[in-house]
Design a protein around this motif. Structure first.
Motif, PDB file in Angstrom:
ATOM      1  N   GLU A 147       0.871  -1.184   0.000  1.00 43.74           N
ATOM      2  CA  GLU A 147       0.000   0.000   0.000  1.00 43.74           C
ATOM      3  C   GLU A 147       0.903   1.228   0.000  1.00 43.74           C
ATOM      4  OE1 GLU A 147      -2.986  -0.277   3.209  1.00 43.74           O
ATOM      5  OE2 GLU A 147      -2.335  -2.343   3.436  1.00 43.74           O
ATOM      6  N   ASN A 207      -6.981   5.194  -2.846  1.00 45.86           N
ATOM      7  CA  ASN A 207      -7.883   5.982  -1.988  1.00 45.86           C
ATOM      8  C   ASN A 207      -7.202   7.257  -1.511  1.00 45.86           C
ATOM      9  OD1 ASN A 207      -6.745   3.545  -0.074  1.00 45.86           O
ATOM     10  ND2 ASN A 207      -6.855   5.447   1.083  1.00 45.86           N
ATOM     11  N   GLU A 216      -3.112   7.128  -1.620  1.00 42.45           N
ATOM     12  CA  GLU A 216      -2.519   5.788  -1.576  1.00 42.45           C
ATOM     13  C   GLU A 216      -2.925   5.028  -2.831  1.00 42.45           C
ATOM     14  OE1 GLU A 216      -3.202   3.367   2.006  1.00 42.45           O
ATOM     15  OE2 GLU A 216      -3.885   1.711   0.743  1.00 42.45           O
ATOM     16  N   GLN A 218      -2.540   0.753  -4.168  1.00 42.19           N
ATOM     17  CA  GLN A 218      -2.081  -0.575  -3.777  1.00 42.19           C
ATOM     18  C   GLN A 218      -1.656  -1.355  -5.021  1.00 42.19           C
ATOM     19  OE1 GLN A 218      -5.833  -0.411  -2.845  1.00 42.19           O
ATOM     20  NE2 GLN A 218      -5.244   1.143  -1.352  1.00 42.19           N
TER      21      GLN A 218
HETATM   22 MN    MN Z   1      -4.833   0.720   2.437  1.00 38.14          MN
END
Ligand code: MN
Ligand code: ADP
Ligand code: MN
Ligand code: MN
Ligand code: MN
Length: 372
Positions: A147, A207, A216, A218
């Motif tokens: 992440e 997000n 962020e 991932q």
């Molecule tokens: Mn996360």
């Protein structure tokens, strides 16, 4: 005929108009670039070689290539603090190839390892040893999901969108926020997501983060060495996309001191054994192995992480190793779903946003399975 100029000595209408014209041209830059990008390449192919520099940032340069022979290339290492001036050639050995989302077909992105003229991996090449470890323990089928948190900065190196000389309202509305005043630069985030998908990067989500200006994404799950490779390319893409939009990216784990969340690189991990019935026992065994390696892991988990791992702002303390189910104030979190099912994965919350994924994934493996 020049009479009107002498009456307004500080006013130069021709300069003003030049400025306006330039602004208009700048606004028109995307369509200007597209005009050239559409031109025929006459059968020639372009490769953008990407490598990791001494500071843990990506660098790149481009060249023509032939598909049957992707060459070892080189760069001036004395200009990137990766070699002395008197022996400055650093060799770029291609190790992974991706479609180029910026130039499109038939051009490619080439991830390269840095090697010295004497045929040894240079200091900043953490991929080489990581790949050996992943190879040795391949039977465990190690999966990672990272992440990546980061912060957009304005030209003044302040988080993007923060009021000049002041602070935004306290944290609360920004995490997964929607709407003006809560999030900024969603266009950059969306463009980066698409660029990753185009290149076949296993990006799995994005997000807005707790601190305004922070986001962020991932990447994962990825197996073995793929994790480091794909995360470095995703970082390169973010820097490159942000350049297109004229904003900066900070990978620092604590861009703003005080009551503002830092940025991490939460590292989710599982092996084949952990992912199947009875996996919880393997997860607990792994956590027992990780505990005595805490300090050793922290050394691999990024610079300035002490500013971030305070035990506040959803972090554990840098001094102490602990774990818990669904607890975001621990070094390691076992997701609720994993605990409920009795198998799955765990989340190492310690790595900083600026950590090298090759170092993180390697130390996890050697702590649990032993050094080579
Ligand atoms: Mn996360
Ligand atoms: P969080 O709730 O901590 O914000 P995210 O949804 O942001 O979690 O990220 C979860 C990450 O875990 C993703 O990158 C995903 O690919 C990864 N992941 C999911 N399952 C596994 C697994 N079995 N092994 C390793 N990583 C996994
Ligand atoms: Mn030159
Ligand atoms: Mn996060
Ligand atoms: Mn997380």
């Amino acid at each position: 005929p020049d009479g009107n100029r002498t009456t307004a000595p500080n006013f130069n209408p021709s300069l003003e108009r030049a400025d306006e014209a330039r602004e208009q041209k700048n606004a028109d830059r995307p369509s200007q670039v597209n005009k050239y990008m559409k031109l025929d390449q006459k059968g020639k192919l372009m490769a953008e070689y990407v490598w990791v520099d001494a500071a843990g940032e990506t660098r790149s340069k481009s060249r023509e290539y032939k598909p049957e022979d992707l060459p070892v290339w080189n760069f001036d290492g004395s200009s990137t603090d990766q070699a002395p001036g008197e022996n400055s050639d650093v060799y770029l050995r291609p190790c992974a190839v991706y479609p180029d989302p910026f130039r499109g077909v038939p051009n490619i992105i080439v991830l390269a390892e840095c090697w010295s003229a004497d045929g040894v991996p240079i200091k900043s090449n953490f991929r080489h040893d990581c790949a050996k470890v992943m190879e040795a323990y391949a039977d465990h089928e190690p999966w990672f999901g990272l992440e990546q948190e980061y912060t957009f900065l304005d030209h003044d190196d302040r988080p993007y969108g923060w009021p000049a000389g002041g602070f935004p309202a306290p944290q609360g509305p920004y995490y997964c926020g929607v709407g003006s005043g809560k999030v900024v630069l969603r266009d950059v985030v969306e463009s980066h997501y698409k660029a990753c998908l185009y290149a076949g990067i296993n990006i799995s989500g994005t997000n807005a983060e707790v601190m305004p200006g922070q986001w962020e994404f991932q990447v994962g799950p990825c197996e073995g060495i793929q994790m480091g490779d794909q995360l470095w390319i995703a970082r390169f893409f973010l820097a490159r996309v942000s350049e297109d939009f004229g904003v900066k990216v900070s990978w620092h784990p604590k861009p703003i001191r005080g009551d503002w969340n830092g940025a991490g690189l939460h590292s989710n991990f599982s092996t084949k054994e952990m992912r199947t019935e009875g996996g919880m026992k393997h997860i607990e065994d792994a956590l027992k192995k990780l505990e005595p390696h805490h300090a050793e892991c922290i050394k691999e988990y990024g610079e300035d992480n002490d500013q971030r791992l305070t035990g506040r702002h959803e972090t554990g303390s840098i001094e102490q190793f602990n774990y818990g189910v669904a607890n975001r104030g621990c070094s390691i979190r076992i997701p609720r779903e994993t605990a409920a099912k009795g198998y799955g994965y765990f989340e190492d919350r310690r790595p900083a946003s600026n950590a090298d994924p090759y170092r993180v994934t390697k130390i996890l493996m050697t702590s649990i399975f032993g050094k080579l």
